[in-house]
Design a protein around this motif. Structure first.
Motif, PDB file in Angstrom:
ATOM      1  N   ALA A 180       0.831  -1.210   0.000  1.00  0.00           N
ATOM      2  CA  ALA A 180       0.000   0.000   0.000  1.00  0.00           C
ATOM      3  C   ALA A 180       0.863   1.256   0.000  1.00  0.00           C
ATOM      4  O   ALA A 180       0.606   2.207  -0.761  1.00  0.00           O
ATOM      5  N   ASP A 181       1.897   1.268   0.827  1.00  0.00           N
ATOM      6  CA  ASP A 181       2.749   2.449   0.927  1.00  0.00           C
ATOM      7  C   ASP A 181       3.527   2.712  -0.367  1.00  0.00           C
ATOM      8  O   ASP A 181       3.764   3.869  -0.726  1.00  0.00           O
ATOM      9  N   GLU A 182       3.941   1.622  -1.026  1.00  0.00           N
ATOM     10  CA  GLU A 182       4.779   1.764  -2.219  1.00  0.00           C
ATOM     11  C   GLU A 182       3.974   1.782  -3.517  1.00  0.00           C
ATOM     12  O   GLU A 182       4.545   1.937  -4.597  1.00  0.00           O
ATOM     13  N   GLY A 183       2.661   1.581  -3.418  1.00  0.00           N
ATOM     14  CA  GLY A 183       1.824   1.630  -4.606  1.00  0.00           C
ATOM     15  C   GLY A 183       2.043   0.477  -5.563  1.00  0.00           C
ATOM     16  O   GLY A 183       2.032   0.652  -6.788  1.00  0.00           O
ATOM     17  N   VAL A 184       2.261  -0.728  -5.003  1.00  0.00           N
ATOM     18  CA  VAL A 184       2.463  -1.914  -5.835  1.00  0.00           C
ATOM     19  C   VAL A 184       1.363  -2.924  -5.524  1.00  0.00           C
ATOM     20  O   VAL A 184       0.546  -2.749  -4.621  1.00  0.00           O
ATOM     21  N   GLY A 185       1.334  -4.027  -6.291  1.00  0.00           N
ATOM     22  CA  GLY A 185       0.314  -5.040  -6.124  1.00  0.00           C
ATOM     23  C   GLY A 185       0.527  -5.889  -4.874  1.00  0.00           C
ATOM     24  O   GLY A 185       1.608  -5.891  -4.259  1.00  0.00           O
ATOM     25  N   TYR A 186      -0.526  -6.637  -4.531  1.00  0.00           N
ATOM     26  CA  TYR A 186      -0.504  -7.438  -3.305  1.00  0.00           C
ATOM     27  C   TYR A 186      -1.289  -8.714  -3.544  1.00  0.00           C
ATOM     28  O   TYR A 186      -2.394  -8.687  -4.101  1.00  0.00           O
ATOM     29  N   ALA A 187      -0.723  -9.842  -3.147  1.00  0.00           N
ATOM     30  CA  ALA A 187      -1.384 -11.139  -3.264  1.00  0.00           C
ATOM     31  C   ALA A 187      -1.477 -11.768  -1.880  1.00  0.00           C
ATOM     32  O   ALA A 187      -0.450 -12.089  -1.262  1.00  0.00           O
ATOM     33  N   ASP A 188      -2.692 -11.944  -1.392  1.00  0.00           N
ATOM     34  CA  ASP A 188      -2.893 -12.530  -0.067  1.00  0.00           C
ATOM     35  C   ASP A 188      -2.912 -14.051  -0.174  1.00  0.00           C
ATOM     36  O   ASP A 188      -3.949 -14.696  -0.026  1.00  0.00           O
ATOM     37  N   VAL A 189      -1.753 -14.630  -0.434  1.00  0.00           N
ATOM     38  CA  VAL A 189      -1.640 -16.077  -0.561  1.00  0.00           C
ATOM     39  C   VAL A 189      -2.061 -16.757   0.743  1.00  0.00           C
ATOM     40  O   VAL A 189      -2.764 -17.773   0.738  1.00  0.00           O
ATOM     41  N   HIS A 234      -0.745 -25.863  -4.198  1.00  0.00           N
ATOM     42  CA  HIS A 234      -0.163 -25.015  -5.231  1.00  0.00           C
ATOM     43  C   HIS A 234      -1.232 -24.345  -6.088  1.00  0.00           C
ATOM     44  O   HIS A 234      -1.020 -23.244  -6.602  1.00  0.00           O
ATOM     45  N   LEU A 235      -2.386 -24.988  -6.264  1.00  0.00           N
ATOM     46  CA  LEU A 235      -3.444 -24.341  -7.027  1.00  0.00           C
ATOM     47  C   LEU A 235      -3.948 -23.100  -6.296  1.00  0.00           C
ATOM     48  O   LEU A 235      -4.280 -22.091  -6.925  1.00  0.00           O
ATOM     49  N   ALA A 236      -3.994 -23.154  -4.968  1.00  0.00           N
ATOM     50  CA  ALA A 236      -4.383 -21.972  -4.187  1.00  0.00           C
ATOM     51  C   ALA A 236      -3.372 -20.846  -4.366  1.00  0.00           C
ATOM     52  O   ALA A 236      -3.742 -19.666  -4.484  1.00  0.00           O
ATOM     53  N   ILE A 237      -2.090 -21.186  -4.384  1.00  0.00           N
ATOM     54  CA  ILE A 237      -1.042 -20.191  -4.608  1.00  0.00           C
ATOM     55  C   ILE A 237      -1.213 -19.555  -5.993  1.00  0.00           C
ATOM     56  O   ILE A 237      -1.169 -18.333  -6.159  1.00  0.00           O
ATOM     57  N   ALA A 238      -1.417 -20.402  -7.002  1.00  0.00           N
ATOM     58  CA  ALA A 238      -1.603 -19.897  -8.366  1.00  0.00           C
ATOM     59  C   ALA A 238      -2.811 -18.977  -8.443  1.00  0.00           C
ATOM     60  O   ALA A 238      -2.763 -17.919  -9.086  1.00  0.00           O
ATOM     61  N   TYR A 239      -3.903 -19.379  -7.787  1.00  0.00           N
ATOM     62  CA  TYR A 239      -5.114 -18.559  -7.789  1.00  0.00           C
ATOM     63  C   TYR A 239      -4.815 -17.157  -7.236  1.00  0.00           C
ATOM     64  O   TYR A 239      -5.203 -16.146  -7.838  1.00  0.00           O
ATOM     65  N   ALA A 240      -4.135 -17.090  -6.106  1.00  0.00           N
ATOM     66  CA  ALA A 240      -3.866 -15.806  -5.460  1.00  0.00           C
ATOM     67  C   ALA A 240      -3.028 -14.901  -6.364  1.00  0.00           C
ATOM     68  O   ALA A 240      -3.311 -13.699  -6.500  1.00  0.00           O
ATOM     69  N   PHE A 241      -2.011 -15.467  -7.010  1.00  0.00           N
ATOM     70  CA  PHE A 241      -1.145 -14.632  -7.843  1.00  0.00           C
ATOM     71  C   PHE A 241      -1.809 -14.254  -9.167  1.00  0.00           C
ATOM     72  O   PHE A 241      -1.656 -13.126  -9.646  1.00  0.00           O
ATOM     73  N   LEU A 242      -2.557 -15.165  -9.774  1.00  0.00           N
ATOM     74  CA  LEU A 242      -3.243 -14.820 -11.020  1.00  0.00           C
ATOM     75  C   LEU A 242      -4.254 -13.703 -10.801  1.00  0.00           C
ATOM     76  O   LEU A 242      -4.401 -12.804 -11.635  1.00  0.00           O
ATOM     77  N   LYS A 243      -4.957 -13.745  -9.657  1.00  0.00           N
ATOM     78  CA  LYS A 243      -5.882 -12.655  -9.331  1.00  0.00           C
ATOM     79  C   LYS A 243      -5.120 -11.350  -9.146  1.00  0.00           C
ATOM     80  O   LYS A 243      -5.525 -10.301  -9.653  1.00  0.00           O
ATOM     81  N   ALA A 244      -4.000 -11.402  -8.424  1.00  0.00           N
ATOM     82  CA  ALA A 244      -3.228 -10.188  -8.171  1.00  0.00           C
ATOM     83  C   ALA A 244      -2.610  -9.630  -9.446  1.00  0.00           C
ATOM     84  O   ALA A 244      -2.416  -8.420  -9.571  1.00  0.00           O
ATOM     85  N   LEU A 245      -2.311 -10.499 -10.406  1.00  0.00           N
ATOM     86  CA  LEU A 245      -1.744 -10.059 -11.678  1.00  0.00           C
ATOM     87  C   LEU A 245      -2.798  -9.485 -12.619  1.00  0.00           C
ATOM     88  O   LEU A 245      -2.469  -8.994 -13.700  1.00  0.00           O
ATOM     89  N   GLY A 246      -4.068  -9.553 -12.227  1.00  0.00           N
ATOM     90  CA  GLY A 246      -5.109  -8.915 -13.005  1.00  0.00           C
ATOM     91  C   GLY A 246      -5.793  -9.791 -14.031  1.00  0.00           C
ATOM     92  O   GLY A 246      -6.511  -9.274 -14.900  1.00  0.00           O
ATOM     93  N   CYS A 247      -5.597 -11.095 -13.962  1.00  0.00           N
ATOM     94  CA  CYS A 247      -6.286 -11.984 -14.908  1.00  0.00           C
ATOM     95  C   CYS A 247      -7.790 -11.929 -14.650  1.00  0.00           C
ATOM     96  O   CYS A 247      -8.231 -12.070 -13.512  1.00  0.00           O
ATOM     97  N   ASP A 248      -8.590 -11.734 -15.719  1.00  0.00           N
ATOM     98  CA  ASP A 248     -10.030 -11.543 -15.522  1.00  0.00           C
ATOM     99  C   ASP A 248     -10.828 -12.830 -15.672  1.00  0.00           C
ATOM    100  O   ASP A 248     -12.019 -12.862 -15.366  1.00  0.00           O
ATOM    101  N   GLY A 249     -10.216 -13.891 -16.167  1.00  0.00           N
ATOM    102  CA  GLY A 249     -10.906 -15.178 -16.239  1.00  0.00           C
ATOM    103  C   GLY A 249     -11.815 -15.361 -17.424  1.00  0.00           C
ATOM    104  O   GLY A 249     -12.457 -16.406 -17.563  1.00  0.00           O
ATOM    105  N   ASN A 250     -11.897 -14.374 -18.313  1.00  0.00           N
ATOM    106  CA  ASN A 250     -12.788 -14.481 -19.467  1.00  0.00           C
ATOM    107  C   ASN A 250     -12.079 -15.220 -20.604  1.00  0.00           C
ATOM    108  O   ASN A 250     -11.477 -14.603 -21.482  1.00  0.00           O
ATOM    109  N   ILE A 251     -12.171 -16.539 -20.593  1.00  0.00           N
ATOM    110  CA  ILE A 251     -11.552 -17.340 -21.650  1.00  0.00           C
ATOM    111  C   ILE A 251     -12.341 -17.167 -22.947  1.00  0.00           C
ATOM    112  O   ILE A 251     -11.767 -17.089 -24.031  1.00  0.00           O
ATOM    113  N   GLY A 252     -13.663 -17.116 -22.831  1.00  0.00           N
ATOM    114  CA  GLY A 252     -14.471 -16.905 -24.020  1.00  0.00           C
ATOM    115  C   GLY A 252     -15.922 -17.274 -23.797  1.00  0.00           C
ATOM    116  O   GLY A 252     -16.260 -17.951 -22.825  1.00  0.00           O
ATOM    117  N   THR A 253     -16.779 -16.833 -24.720  1.00  0.00           N
ATOM    118  CA  THR A 253     -18.191 -17.185 -24.701  1.00  0.00           C
ATOM    119  C   THR A 253     -18.617 -17.582 -26.114  1.00  0.00           C
ATOM    120  O   THR A 253     -18.398 -16.836 -27.071  1.00  0.00           O
TER     121      THR A 253
END
Length: 265
Positions: free
Chosen positions: A97-106, A139-158
């Protein structure tokens, strides 16, 4: 130790994006104290500022993970050490928060998923057989936390099929053509496919029951418009499931309903 090695081990590669995931060893496998907290804060802050100074454009500070509530057998116990890891994670959150960077609550993601997992699978490991190093489920939980923090929106397609018009359309990454009563889809955006068997609670696939991975990060929808009332069979790969017209109109998330599918091979 990373702070002293950044100049040799990281910065020569001129990274654009960096994630940090530290704290398991830094906590000293003991209750949190002022010295531990200060050492972690000083080094973490130094790492973030050094990465920013080197021109890294996107940084995500990750919390440490968790120790397993059953298989971790050190003294003090898992409850105490997870409190230490939570405290280190809170330090990282403040730095982000102080440095204005992303955060992943793994830590938070893993702790929540582990509680749900243990309610169904008592004494099975989530943070690994040794209590510290997770297997595929953790490890899937770890991946989930970082993918969310990296901004992945999950829209593969419709993919949308209109039964009245006899036509089909697809979002970006999906080429759809309709000839007669057959619609063909060619996809260059693919859903995640999970390893393992649903019958193995320690597998990636089984872990999707305890994480909103498919809902948040893996949405590949089949939508059927103007379907008459009734039941419809949907087959994807070797599996067939039945849905009513309302569900088809809303959209079927194919990877969630058919975890073993044509993308699996």
């Amino acid at each position: 130790g990373l702070l002293g090695r950044l100049g040799n081990d990281v910065l020569p590669f001129s990274p654009n994006v960096a994630t940090t995931f530290y704290g398991m060893n830094d906590g000293g496998y003991a209750a949190i104290n002022d010295n531990t907290a200060k050492a972690y804060r000083d080094a973490s802050l130094g790492i973030v500022r050094a990465l920013k100074k080197a021109g890294v454009r996107f940084i995500v500070v990750g919390t440490p993970g968790v120790v397993d509530s059953d298989t971790y057998n050190r003294n003090p116990d898992a409850t105490v050490y997870n409190a230490t890891l939570r405290a280190l994670g809170d330090i990282g959150k403040q730095i982000a928060a102080d440095e204005g960077v992303g955060y992943a609550d793994v830590h938070g993601v893993m702790l929540d998923a582990m509680a749900k997992f243990k309610a169904k699978h008592p004494r099975k490991p989530f943070a690994g057989a040794d209590g510290v190093h997770p297997g595929d489920n953790g490890h899937l939980a770890i991946a989930y936390a970082f993918l969310k923090a990296l901004g992945c929106d999950g829209n593969i397609g419709t993919i949308t099929i209109d039964l009245h018009a006899g036509s089909g359309t697809g979002t970006d990454g999906h080429q759809v053509t309709t000839t007669g009563d057959t619609t063909t889809v060619v996809s260059s955006r693919w859903p995640f496919v999970f390893k393992g068997e649903a019958s193995d609670p320690t597998s990636q696939l089984a872990a999707t029951e305890f994480l909103p991975f498919n809902q948040d990060l893996n949405r590949f929808l089949l939508v059927v418009k103007n379907a008459p009332a009734g039941k419809f069979k949907v087959t994807w790969g070797e599996q067939t499931k039945t849905f009513d017209a309302a569900a088809m109109e809303k959209g079927i998330n194919l990877p969630a309903e058919f975890p073993v599918n044509p993308f699996s091979p």
